[in-house]
Design a protein around this motif. Structure first.
Motif, mmCIF file in Angstrom:
data_model
loop_
_atom_site.group_PDB
_atom_site.id
_atom_site.type_symbol
_atom_site.label_atom_id
_atom_site.label_comp_id
_atom_site.label_asym_id
_atom_site.label_seq_id
_atom_site.Cartn_x
_atom_site.Cartn_y
_atom_site.Cartn_z
ATOM 1 N N ALA A 160 0.761 -1.420 0.023
ATOM 2 C CA ALA A 160 0.322 -0.165 -0.085
ATOM 3 C C ALA A 160 0.390 1.692 -0.110
ATOM 4 O O ALA A 160 1.052 2.414 -0.591
ATOM 5 C CB ALA A 160 -1.286 0.131 1.297
ATOM 6 N N ARG A 170 4.497 0.902 -2.377
ATOM 7 C CA ARG A 170 4.828 1.408 -4.266
ATOM 8 C C ARG A 170 5.418 2.494 -4.406
ATOM 9 O O ARG A 170 5.579 3.391 -5.196
ATOM 10 C CB ARG A 170 3.245 1.391 -4.895
ATOM 11 N N ARG A 177 0.101 4.606 3.436
ATOM 12 C CA ARG A 177 1.179 5.616 2.396
ATOM 13 C C ARG A 177 1.216 6.759 3.429
ATOM 14 O O ARG A 177 2.722 7.610 3.872
ATOM 15 C CB ARG A 177 0.278 6.865 1.546
ATOM 16 N N THR A 232 -3.629 7.193 -4.741
ATOM 17 C CA THR A 232 -4.582 6.955 -4.678
ATOM 18 C C THR A 232 -4.859 5.704 -4.737
ATOM 19 O O THR A 232 -5.015 5.342 -6.184
ATOM 20 C CB THR A 232 -5.787 8.138 -4.987
ATOM 21 N N PHE A 233 -6.286 5.446 -4.841
ATOM 22 C CA PHE A 233 -6.597 3.781 -4.989
ATOM 23 C C PHE A 233 -7.549 3.837 -6.462
ATOM 24 O O PHE A 233 -9.393 3.553 -6.321
ATOM 25 C CB PHE A 233 -7.222 3.001 -4.577
ATOM 26 N N VAL A 239 -8.512 3.457 -9.448
ATOM 27 C CA VAL A 239 -8.352 2.112 -10.382
ATOM 28 C C VAL A 239 -9.065 1.130 -10.626
ATOM 29 O O VAL A 239 -9.838 1.473 -9.570
ATOM 30 C CB VAL A 239 -6.954 1.400 -10.315
ATOM 31 N N GLY A 274 -9.267 4.585 -0.137
ATOM 32 C CA GLY A 274 -8.176 5.252 -1.044
ATOM 33 C C GLY A 274 -8.403 6.728 -1.302
ATOM 34 O O GLY A 274 -8.025 6.767 -2.569
ATOM 35 N N ARG A 277 -10.711 7.365 -3.399
ATOM 36 C CA ARG A 277 -10.837 7.085 -4.683
ATOM 37 C C ARG A 277 -12.580 7.533 -5.185
ATOM 38 O O ARG A 277 -12.460 7.530 -6.392
ATOM 39 C CB ARG A 277 -10.876 5.551 -4.184
ATOM 40 N N PRO A 337 -3.483 5.305 -10.588
ATOM 41 C CA PRO A 337 -4.174 6.181 -10.015
ATOM 42 C C PRO A 337 -3.332 7.894 -9.813
ATOM 43 O O PRO A 337 -2.988 7.731 -11.310
ATOM 44 C CB PRO A 337 -2.774 5.661 -8.313
#
Length: 769
Positions: free
Chosen positions: A335, A338, A371, A463-464, A466, A530, A532, A619
């Motif tokens: 998480a 990355r 993060r 962020t997520f 995706v 996330g 999103r 993202p």
């Protein structure tokens, strides 16, 4: 537009909240409903020799008492871990098959052993105390430090090791460190956090015997995901379960998961053939809500003579608690992993993190979810590197931040930072915070007997945004617009932001729009988490609006008898209108929608109602700089935050007021972790030592300065809307900047969180000695 994109529209949902018209799960009432209390283990690690429920079942008002036998009779499976993680040798994570109600043993204090159902909550609570459980205590390991050498908790996990994860190239990193002119090293602690949402967790289960149909009401972060996980554990077809979420009083990641109580109320509802309701009290919340953070990490940064980064090496351990929650291993590794290294030019990274089981409550996502941990480590390293190289904290960051001409810039994992102006954000943030005037302010503090410190932190988060997300735009017979989304607001202001998007896109009155969320029968989406929601659900709503316009052109041609002439669509002075080419014939979107519903035009039986699914391909990367100043009382160690400034790049901003609110909330949660909050367990017994607000400190208004917030709009290039997300960014930047300021004030390289008065006082006296 008055209510369009970029306007600080007041939150429409607040009217019902501040007038007491909100409807939370606890506000719902059902005929013949029953109440639940759980008999929970007082031990952190014990074998269960016997469970005797006879006295509890005979207690006044008790309808039934459930144990693991009832769970197995229903056919329910164990709690799942869904994290896509493998060990460094390719083997799977060592799992912990946790039953909904404890069967053979318990692995943390507060684990549910029996479920008492009664006519009132008081009767259920009294009867729960009559459940007689014979425990054989086992050795407990209550903390991360004690886990590796403590009593083995799960048979599959020797030394309580849950996973052994690594990423990057260890050999290449070693070569870079061998060439380094400077090596900066820091060891950091991510203190354990209890999410403490204002509304505690809850669940109401209903069962319709004739239809063999279940309904679950529960405050959570996405009814679609909760439905899928619950039906899987109960082995139910999707069409046999509906999940409904009304208003939610805070989530922070903690409510993004399925908990045992949610499927259990459904099992109970079928068994007693009546509605079954449970609401956590605050002590239960401290014991059983998924906590956040709880990691220890060593970071090493290799630099050349000019202060340029050559490599980053990370070695860490993470607490998983008594069993794996849904995404726990992912949070501690991928998480945040990355973006290990932040937005800096870091050619080589090697990360090695081990996860351990302990006899404490489970760990999972908490605001930022990996993060904040990544940013905290990197920014503390950058401060130590500034000391090592003598360059200064701002200068060393400038030398390692890529400029706009270097974008898109790929980091060590291949993640591509598509947009931004990082050097500008740093420079402008320091100007806005008047860093040049800090020396004079420091002298003023010294004259009052205080030590003043300045903190700087540059953060990035991922962020997520995706995957796929559905949404629907529908029209009522009187011209109202209903937006159906599969995300779930738990305080963010989604109802306002989504209405602004569609009001501008379609040119319909803002006040005519209603956002419909929280029902798995409406839209089965991915939920909120996330950061999103805006890009994913917003993108789907814009896609559905495009479909409305496409349908509308054809339908308007029929209704206005265009005779084959082109029909165009434009938003003029806030109103969306269809116009027949070469004529003065026009219709508004609202007029057309009402006409289609009323007249049942062939081919448009559903009017302009439209669905769309948004597919997020990449993202987004909110980023920015936090600057704060603290004063420290050397006699007591008390820290006062005296100024706080944030300058963010969130891409396109839909509602500046909502964004400011999200930043303020995120910053305060970060400040809480940095200065006050700490969920503590006894290392030898696994007993929680901070399971109430008496022992668990939360930030209050008088702990905080005025938070100065400003933003730059640099649209992302990977999503049509250009937005980057803002829900977690405040927390990501707050942790490192507060500790940066305290370390600067007391003249040390680093101090661990929470920087309580005692810890700061001890650090000052250790330095003096």
């Amino acid at each position: 537009m008055k209510f369009g994109i970029g306007q600080s529209v007041r939150r429409t949902e607040d009217i019902r909240f501040i007038t007491g018209q909100g409807q939370y799960t606890d506000d719902l009432r059902f005929d013949k409903e029953t109440f639940v209390a759980f008999a929970r283990s007082p031990h952190a690690h014990a074998r269960i020799a016997k469970i005797d429920i006879a006295d509890a079942k005979a207690a006044p008002g008790v309808v039934d008492v459930l144990t693991w036998k009832d769970v197995e009779a229903f056919g329910a499976g164990p709690m799942p871990c869904l994290a896509p993680l493998r060990n460094r040798d390719g083997t799977p994570v060592r799992q912990s098959p946790k039953p909904l109600l404890a069967k053979d043993r318990v692995t943390f204090a507060g684990e549910a052993v029996a479920m008492v159902i009664a006519e009132t909550y008081a009767q259920a609570s009294d009867a729960a105390e009559l459940v007689d459980v014979e425990y054989e205590e086992l050795g407990a390991s209550g903390t991360l430090d004690s886990a590796a050498t403590g009593t083995q908790i799960w048979e599959s996990a020797p030394n309580n090791e849950c996973f052994d994860w690594a990423a990057g190239d260890e050999a290449v990193a070693a070569v870079a460190f061998g060439k380094a002119a400077h090596v900066a090293t820091v060891e950091v602690v991510q203190n354990r956090i209890a999410p403490t949402s204002m509304e505690t967790r809850n669940a109401i289960g209903l069962y319709e015997k004739e239809k063999e149909f279940y309904t679950l009401y529960s405050g959570n972060q996405g009814s679609g995901g909760l439905r899928d996980r619950t039906r899987e554990i109960l082995n139910l077809p999707a069409e046999k379960l509906r999940v409904v979420t009304t208003d939610v009083g805070g989530g922070f990641g903690m409510k993004g998961f399925m908990y045992p109580e949610q499927p259990l109320v459904l099992i109970a509802a079928k068994k007693v053939n009546r509605p079954v309701r449970w609401s956590s009290d605050r002590t239960e919340a401290f014991l059983t809500d998924d906590h956040g953070r709880d990691m220890k990490t060593k970071g090493e940064l290799a630099l050349d003579n000019d202060g340029k980064i050559l490599a980053l090496r990370i070695t860490g351990t993470a607490n998983m608690g008594g069993y794996l929650s849904q995404f726990a291993p992912f949070i501690a590794t991928l998480a945040g992993g990355r973006i290990f290294g932040g937005v800096y030019r870091v050619p080589t990274v090697f990360a090695h993190i081990k996860g351990y089981y302990s006899n404490s409550g489970p760990i999972d996502a908490y605001r930022g979810a990996g993060r904040p941990e990544a940013a905290y480590l990197m920014e503390r390293l950058m401060d130590v590197a500034a000391i090592k190289t003598g360059l200064g904290r701002a200068e060393i960051r400038k030398r390692n931040l890529p400029g706009p001409s270097e974008l898109p810039f790929k980091n060590w994992t291949g993640v591509s930072f598509d947009s931004g102006n990082y050097p500008h954000m740093l420079e402008e943030s320091m100007k806005r915070a008047d860093v040049e005037g800090f020396a004079a302010r420091k002298k003023q503090s010294e004259a009052r007997g205080k030590k003043r410190g300045l903190g700087i932190a540059y953060y990035v988060e991922i962020t997520f945004a995706v995957g796929s997300e559905p949404a629907r735009v529908a029209f009522t017979e009187n011209g109202g617009v209903e937006l159906f989304v599969g995300t779930q607001s738990n305080g963010q202001g989604h109802e306002t932001a989504f209405a602004q998007l569609v009001a501008e896109k379609l040119g319909v009155p803002f006040e005519s729009i209603t956002v419909k969320q929280g029902d798995s029968d409406w839209v089965n989406g991915g939920g909120t988490g996330g950061s999103r929601s805006l890009n994913m659900a917003g993108g789907a709503l814009l896609g559905a609006s495009d479909e409305v316009i496409r349908k509308g052109k054809t339908a308007a041609g029929q209704v206005m008898q265009a005779g084959g002439k082109d029909v165009s669509f434009d938003v003029v002075e806030g109103t969306g209108r269809f116009c027949v080419a070469g004529s003065d014939r026009t219709m508004s979107v609202t007029e057309l929608a009402v006409a289609l519903k009323r007249d049942k035009v062939p081919g448009f039986e559903n009017g302009l109602d439209s669905d769309a699914t948004f597919n997020g391909a990449a993202p987004t990367f909110p980023n920015g700089c936090h600057v704060c100043e603290v004063e420290v009382d050397p006699d007591t160690g008390k820290v006062d935050l005296v100024s706080y400034s944030v300058f963010d790049d969130f891409g396109r901003v839909i509602n500046p007021m909502l964004v400011a609110g999200q930043v303020h909330g995120g910053v305060v949660q970060g400040i809480g972790q940095a200065l006050l909050e700490n969920a503590v367990y006894d290392a030898e017994t696994g007993q929680p030592l901070s399971a109430s607000f008496t022992d668990y400190a939360m930030p209050r208004a008088d702990d905080l300065p005025d938070i100065k917030f400003a933003y730059e709009e640099i649209p992302c290039k990977t999503h049509e809307m250009g937005a980057k997300g803002c829900g977690e960014a405040g927390t990501v930047g707050a942790l490192p900047v507060v500790i940066s300021a305290i370390a600067d004030a007391i003249g040390v390289a680093h101090i661990d969180m929470p920087a309580t008065p005692e810890r700061v006082w001890r650090a000052l006296h250790k330095k003096a000695a």
